[in-house]
Design an enzyme around this catalytic site. Structure first.
Site, PDB file in Angstrom:
ATOM      1  N   ARG A 181      40.040  43.469  39.564  1.00  0.00           N
ATOM      2  CA  ARG A 181      38.614  43.182  39.534  1.00  0.00           C
ATOM      3  C   ARG A 181      37.832  44.478  39.709  1.00  0.00           C
ATOM      4  NH1 ARG A 181      41.176  39.441  42.994  1.00  0.00           N
ATOM      5  NH2 ARG A 181      41.060  37.277  42.270  1.00  0.00           N
ATOM      6  N   LYS A 205      40.640  39.670  47.278  1.00  0.00           N
ATOM      7  CA  LYS A 205      39.796  38.680  47.953  1.00  0.00           C
ATOM      8  C   LYS A 205      40.465  38.220  49.245  1.00  0.00           C
ATOM      9  CE  LYS A 205      37.323  36.721  43.996  1.00  0.00           C
ATOM     10  NZ  LYS A 205      37.019  35.478  43.246  1.00  0.00           N
ATOM     11  N   HIS A 279      35.378  42.344  33.696  1.00  0.00           N
ATOM     12  CA  HIS A 279      36.028  41.030  33.777  1.00  0.00           C
ATOM     13  C   HIS A 279      36.687  40.667  32.452  1.00  0.00           C
ATOM     14  CE1 HIS A 279      36.725  37.869  36.608  1.00  0.00           C
ATOM     15  NE2 HIS A 279      36.307  36.930  35.780  1.00  0.00           N
ATOM     16  N   ARG A 282      39.925  42.376  32.284  1.00  0.00           N
ATOM     17  CA  ARG A 282      40.879  41.648  33.135  1.00  0.00           C
ATOM     18  C   ARG A 282      41.460  40.448  32.378  1.00  0.00           C
ATOM     19  NH1 ARG A 282      42.145  40.359  38.579  1.00  0.00           N
ATOM     20  NH2 ARG A 282      41.890  38.167  39.182  1.00  0.00           N
ATOM     21  N   HIS A 305      45.498  35.925  41.968  1.00  0.00           N
ATOM     22  CA  HIS A 305      44.955  34.574  41.976  1.00  0.00           C
ATOM     23  C   HIS A 305      45.541  33.790  43.143  1.00  0.00           C
ATOM     24  CE1 HIS A 305      43.984  34.611  37.387  1.00  0.00           C
ATOM     25  NE2 HIS A 305      42.989  35.097  38.111  1.00  0.00           N
ATOM     26  N   TYR A 314      44.795  31.031  31.146  1.00  0.00           N
ATOM     27  CA  TYR A 314      45.100  32.010  30.104  1.00  0.00           C
ATOM     28  C   TYR A 314      46.055  31.458  29.062  1.00  0.00           C
ATOM     29  CZ  TYR A 314      42.825  35.278  33.212  1.00  0.00           C
ATOM     30  OH  TYR A 314      41.898  35.902  34.007  1.00  0.00           O
TER      31      TYR A 314
END
Length: 334
Positions: A181, A205, A279, A282, A305, A314
């Site tokens: 990210r 994150k 993004h 990514r 994730h 995806y």
């Protein structure tokens, strides 16, 4: 209504609304409710380690809910499923998208569960709250050859050994090589790069660390930036950007807005490529990994994730591409 601005991004209407004054709306709530929201903010920031942007999104939805409760003459301790449904229904009447409603329902469920655990609610009404399922789709991605053209454009710009051009080339290469990210890229320090193993240590994150590999082209671009470019932008004064891997023009840590501009400019140089920022790179990296034979679990770990369901999005892109190729190439496709 109080919440985040309705720039729904790739998932919503794309219309930019006037940014609501969250601080003023929060200050207008009764003191006990303000205290509860203050405690919740500390929980999100300190205990869950969420980013400032994510915390503000959660708080915006909670303040909106509290405004609705107060406006209907109710107390927070009396919050029930009917009130929650009425709050969502009001937003639907005002034109909120399915994606926005799903997000705000999730925010309400998280808040009421926390309040129930802390004793502010006798029961958790949010556990029964259901919102329309959000439409989840990915923005356009680059084709593999387009991605190569973007990298070549960036590398060509760095041939004059200008420090900013060297930095920009390294940014684009590393974003595409790793799929990190933009916030993770800008948070990297020089010491996070391990050239001996060609990996980078990423803080994702929730404060979770992961190790992500990168290839030879990204290594070359990073070495050129560190050897020839970074020292020319670094400032003598010690500061918070001192150990940053990527620097802005004034020597401080790179701002994500600058990284986005760099990517937009690089992608915009390729005819026919979808306009995209970090993004989009990514998404492109993940799609190309799957098309190249990588398994979902590995891609999930590389991208950081939390759930496999996010990574599975995806596969829709790769299946759509396979169908398009089949339609064009197979004699019995039509």
């Amino acid at each position: 209504m109080i919440g985040m601005p309705s720039t729904e991004g790739p998932h919503g209407t794309g219309k930019r609304a006037r940014r609501p004054d969250l601080r003023a709306a929060r200050a207008a709530l009764p003191e006990p409710v303000r205290k509860l929201i203050d405690d919740y903010e500390r929980h999100l920031s300190l205990e869950r380690g969420l980013s400032a942007h994510t915390v503000r999104a959660y708080l915006g939805d909670v303040v909106s809910l509290m405004e609705f409760v107060e406006g209907n003459g109710r107390r927070f301790s009396d919050l029930d499923i009917g009130t929650l449904r009425g709050w969502l229904a009001r937003q639907r009447e005002e034109g909120a998208s399915r994606t926005t409603l799903a997000r705000r329902a999730a925010a309400a469920r998280t808040f009421t569960a926390w309040a129930h655990r802390g004793g502010a609610l006798a029961s958790d009404p949010g556990g029964r709250l259901v919102a329309p399922r959000a439409h989840r789709k990915l923005p356009g991605v680059l084709r593999a050859e387009q991605a190569s053209d973007v990298m070549r454009f960036s590398a060509a710009g760095a041939e004059q050994r200008d420090p900013v051009a060297l930095r920009d080339s390294a940014i684009v290469e590393l974003l595409y090589a790793t799929g990190v990210r933009v916030s993770e890229l800008c948070g990297l320090d020089v010491g996070d790069v391990d050239f001996s193993r060609r990996v980078v240590l990423v803080l994702g994150k929730g404060g979770k660390e992961r190790v992500v590999p990168f290839g030879v082209p990204a290594e070359a671009a990073l070495r050129a930036w560190l050897d020839e470019g970074r020292g020319k932008l670094a400032v003598e004064k010690k500061g918070p950007g001192e150990e940053a891997l990527f620097l802005g023009a004034r020597g401080g840590r790179l701002d994500p807005r600058t990284a986005r501009r760099v990517v937009h400019d690089a992608v915009g140089s390729v005819p026919g490529a979808n306009d995209m920022g970090p993004h989009g790179l990514r998404h492109s990296a993940a799609t190309h990994l799957l098309e190249g034979g990588a398994d979902l679990r590995s891609v999930q770990e590389l991208l950081g994730h939390a759930t496999l369901a996010t990574t599975q999005l995806y596969t829709h892109v790769t299946v759509d591409r396979l169908k398009a190729i089949h339609d064009r190439a197979h004699p019995r496709a039509r």
